[in-house]
Motif scaffolding. Structure first.
Motif, PDB file in Angstrom:
ATOM      1  N   THR A 163       0.965  -1.100   0.009  1.00 17.43           N
ATOM      2  CA  THR A 163       0.146   0.006   0.007  1.00 17.43           C
ATOM      3  C   THR A 163       1.035   1.175   0.175  1.00 17.43           C
ATOM      4  N   LYS A 164       0.310   2.323  -0.445  1.00 18.86           N
ATOM      5  CA  LYS A 164       1.214   3.661  -0.364  1.00 18.86           C
ATOM      6  C   LYS A 164      -0.012   4.884  -0.483  1.00 18.86           C
ATOM      7  N   ALA A 165       0.703   5.857  -0.143  1.00 20.82           N
ATOM      8  CA  ALA A 165      -0.075   7.233  -0.403  1.00 20.82           C
ATOM      9  C   ALA A 165       0.370   8.067  -1.765  1.00 20.82           C
ATOM     10  N   THR A 166      -0.533   8.747  -2.198  1.00 21.86           N
ATOM     11  CA  THR A 166      -0.129   9.225  -3.400  1.00 21.86           C
ATOM     12  C   THR A 166      -0.397  10.601  -3.409  1.00 21.86           C
ATOM     13  N   LEU A 167       0.305  11.616  -4.051  1.00 22.29           N
ATOM     14  CA  LEU A 167       0.120  12.932  -3.943  1.00 22.29           C
ATOM     15  C   LEU A 167       0.017  13.717  -5.662  1.00 22.29           C
ATOM     16  N   ASP A 168      -0.780  14.395  -5.913  1.00 25.43           N
ATOM     17  CA  ASP A 168      -0.790  15.032  -7.334  1.00 25.43           C
ATOM     18  C   ASP A 168       0.339  16.329  -7.479  1.00 25.43           C
ATOM     19  N   SER A 169       0.404  16.892  -8.544  1.00 23.78           N
ATOM     20  CA  SER A 169       1.156  18.376  -8.761  1.00 23.78           C
ATOM     21  C   SER A 169       0.157  19.337  -8.899  1.00 23.78           C
ATOM     22  N   ASP A 170       1.015  20.581  -8.511  1.00 19.66           N
ATOM     23  CA  ASP A 170      -0.090  21.733  -8.606  1.00 19.66           C
ATOM     24  C   ASP A 170       1.028  22.843  -9.110  1.00 19.66           C
ATOM     25  N   THR A 171       0.445  23.989  -9.671  1.00 22.00           N
ATOM     26  CA  THR A 171       1.013  25.036 -10.218  1.00 22.00           C
ATOM     27  C   THR A 171       0.505  26.218  -9.438  1.00 22.00           C
ATOM     28  N   GLN A 172       1.281  27.382  -9.013  1.00 24.66           N
ATOM     29  CA  GLN A 172       0.867  28.383  -8.399  1.00 24.66           C
ATOM     30  C   GLN A 172       1.517  29.654  -8.946  1.00 24.66           C
ATOM     31  N   LEU A 173       1.416  30.626  -8.217  1.00 24.80           N
ATOM     32  CA  LEU A 173       2.335  31.923  -8.551  1.00 24.80           C
ATOM     33  C   LEU A 173       3.380  31.647  -7.706  1.00 24.80           C
ATOM     34  N   GLY A 174       4.491  32.043  -8.330  1.00 22.73           N
ATOM     35  CA  GLY A 174       5.615  31.966  -7.616  1.00 22.73           C
ATOM     36  C   GLY A 174       6.477  33.167  -7.387  1.00 22.73           C
ATOM     37  N   LEU A 175       7.045  33.519  -6.248  1.00 14.21           N
ATOM     38  CA  LEU A 175       7.595  34.766  -6.032  1.00 14.21           C
ATOM     39  C   LEU A 175       8.997  34.461  -5.484  1.00 14.21           C
ATOM     40  N   ASN A 176      10.028  35.193  -5.655  1.00 12.18           N
ATOM     41  CA  ASN A 176      11.384  35.311  -5.372  1.00 12.18           C
ATOM     42  C   ASN A 176      12.129  36.331  -4.924  1.00 12.18           C
ATOM     43  N   PHE A 177      12.716  36.462  -3.824  1.00 15.40           N
ATOM     44  CA  PHE A 177      13.198  37.839  -3.431  1.00 15.40           C
ATOM     45  C   PHE A 177      14.763  37.444  -2.977  1.00 15.40           C
ATOM     46  N   ALA A 178      15.475  38.244  -3.642  1.00 10.75           N
ATOM     47  CA  ALA A 178      16.983  38.155  -3.597  1.00 10.75           C
ATOM     48  C   ALA A 178      17.657  39.340  -3.416  1.00 10.75           C
ATOM     49  N   TYR A 179      18.839  39.100  -2.401  1.00  7.74           N
ATOM     50  CA  TYR A 179      19.426  40.517  -2.151  1.00  7.74           C
ATOM     51  C   TYR A 179      21.197  39.830  -2.222  1.00  7.74           C
ATOM     52  N   MET A 180      21.741  40.637  -3.163  1.00  8.94           N
ATOM     53  CA  MET A 180      23.086  40.224  -3.504  1.00  8.94           C
ATOM     54  C   MET A 180      24.161  40.622  -2.517  1.00  8.94           C
ATOM     55  N   LEU A 181      24.702  39.627  -1.591  1.00 10.30           N
ATOM     56  CA  LEU A 181      25.717  40.372  -0.645  1.00 10.30           C
ATOM     57  C   LEU A 181      27.215  40.660  -1.357  1.00 10.30           C
ATOM     58  N   THR A 182      27.465  40.075  -2.442  1.00 14.10           N
ATOM     59  CA  THR A 182      28.483  40.449  -3.218  1.00 14.10           C
ATOM     60  C   THR A 182      28.066  40.451  -4.807  1.00 14.10           C
ATOM     61  N   ASP A 183      28.928  40.678  -5.852  1.00 15.76           N
ATOM     62  CA  ASP A 183      28.560  40.677  -7.141  1.00 15.76           C
ATOM     63  C   ASP A 183      28.388  39.162  -7.644  1.00 15.76           C
ATOM     64  N   LYS A 184      28.945  38.067  -6.671  1.00 15.32           N
ATOM     65  CA  LYS A 184      28.425  36.427  -6.898  1.00 15.32           C
ATOM     66  C   LYS A 184      27.658  35.984  -5.928  1.00 15.32           C
ATOM     67  N   VAL A 185      27.698  36.331  -4.897  1.00 13.79           N
ATOM     68  CA  VAL A 185      26.838  35.641  -3.852  1.00 13.79           C
ATOM     69  C   VAL A 185      25.464  36.425  -3.322  1.00 13.79           C
ATOM     70  N   GLY A 186      24.436  35.640  -3.198  1.00 19.23           N
ATOM     71  CA  GLY A 186      23.274  36.274  -2.650  1.00 19.23           C
ATOM     72  C   GLY A 186      22.541  35.364  -1.866  1.00 19.23           C
ATOM     73  N   ILE A 187      21.614  36.012  -1.259  1.00 19.05           N
ATOM     74  CA  ILE A 187      20.788  35.232  -0.220  1.00 19.05           C
ATOM     75  C   ILE A 187      19.139  35.117  -1.069  1.00 19.05           C
ATOM     76  N   GLU A 188      18.275  34.207  -1.137  1.00 20.46           N
ATOM     77  CA  GLU A 188      17.141  34.243  -1.900  1.00 20.46           C
ATOM     78  C   GLU A 188      16.134  33.441  -1.043  1.00 20.46           C
ATOM     79  N   LEU A 189      14.994  34.176  -1.184  1.00 18.10           N
ATOM     80  CA  LEU A 189      13.646  33.455  -0.635  1.00 18.10           C
ATOM     81  C   LEU A 189      12.837  33.088  -1.799  1.00 18.10           C
ATOM     82  N   LEU A 190      12.346  31.869  -1.638  1.00 13.66           N
ATOM     83  CA  LEU A 190      11.234  31.378  -2.420  1.00 13.66           C
ATOM     84  C   LEU A 190      10.037  31.431  -1.764  1.00 13.66           C
ATOM     85  N   ALA A 191       8.952  31.984  -2.144  1.00 13.68           N
ATOM     86  CA  ALA A 191       7.585  31.917  -1.894  1.00 13.68           C
ATOM     87  C   ALA A 191       6.628  31.907  -2.819  1.00 13.68           C
TER      88      ALA A 191
END
Length: 228
Positions: free
Chosen positions: A58-86
């Motif tokens: 036996t097993k449990a199943t889940l289907d997929s879903d699509t929604q509005l995605g948001l990203n917020f990022a702050y660049m600490l340097t020219d190459k490194v940043g911090i990013e939040l996915l919502a």
């Protein structure tokens, strides 16, 4: 005339994009687009309290879903940043499969759930900041909050009662790319793997039903971004 103006606009963007300045330290980046959560679930055998055992196969199943995605990022340097996915809340159907014999009528859709999977990551851009094409990699931590868990009326008629999914902490990894259309606007695409482990519980005939699920979805997002 409209077609000519549109073609001219596209050509202008293509010509200017290679000279667009990419990310620099202190930049704030906001992205929005379509994000799909595609579970690659792998569950334990379902424990059925009425039988006092887990039922093999036996097993449990889940289907997929699509929604509005948001990203917020702050660049600490020219190459490194911090990013939040919502995102706006994802909704998934929860199902049961593999019940044998006299319990086969329990197979099928069991209920529905919603969840929010905020993910905080450190991202790294390896190319020169003057490049219009900016691939990146990232790694971070995810918290998945399950809510609004509910059974279908059909499941309740079969004798199920209540549905609860346990919240999850896990690691996340991603690859992505930005392509600068102007100094401030970009096209973005990204793929993530998120480690989501949960336990689902309900009751059947007054006895507990339980299953452990490794949801472990692939998360795909395509959208536009703006750099401040």
């Amino acid at each position: 005339m409209r077609k000519t103006l549109f073609t001219a606009s596209v050509l202008a963007m293509a010509l200017t994009a290679p000279f667009a300045q990419a990310h620099q330290a202190g930049d704030v980046i906001v992205r929005a687009g379509a994000v799909t959560v595609d579970p690659r679930e792998d569950s334990s055998d379902i424990y059925v309290g009425a039988l006092s055992t887990s039922v093999p196969g036996t097993k449990a199943t889940l289907d997929s879903d699509t929604q509005l995605g948001l990203n917020f990022a702050y660049m600490l340097t020219d190459k490194v940043g911090i990013e939040l996915l919502a995102a706006t809340p994802f909704s998934h159907d929860v199902g049961v499969a593999g019940m044998p014999g006299g319990f086969s009528g329990l197979n099928g859709k069991l209920g529905e759930l919603k969840h929010l999977p905020p993910t905080l990551s450190v991202v790294y851009y390896p190319l020169d900041s003057k490049s219009a094409f900016q691939p990146y990699v990232g790694a971070g931590i995810n918290y998945t909050w399950f809510f609004d868990d509910k059974l279908t009326s059909e499941a309740e008629n079969k004798g199920f009662s209540g549905l609860n999914m346990k919240d999850s902490w896990g690691l996340a990894a991603q690859i992505g790319m930005d392509y600068m259309l102007t100094d401030n606007m970009m096209v973005n695409a990204q793929v993530r793997y998120i480690d989501i482990d949960t336990t689902g519980t309900t009751s059947y005939g007054g006895a507990k039903v339980k299953v452990d699920v490794d949801v472990d979805p692939m998360v795909y997002m395509v959208g536009l971004g703006y750099k401040f």
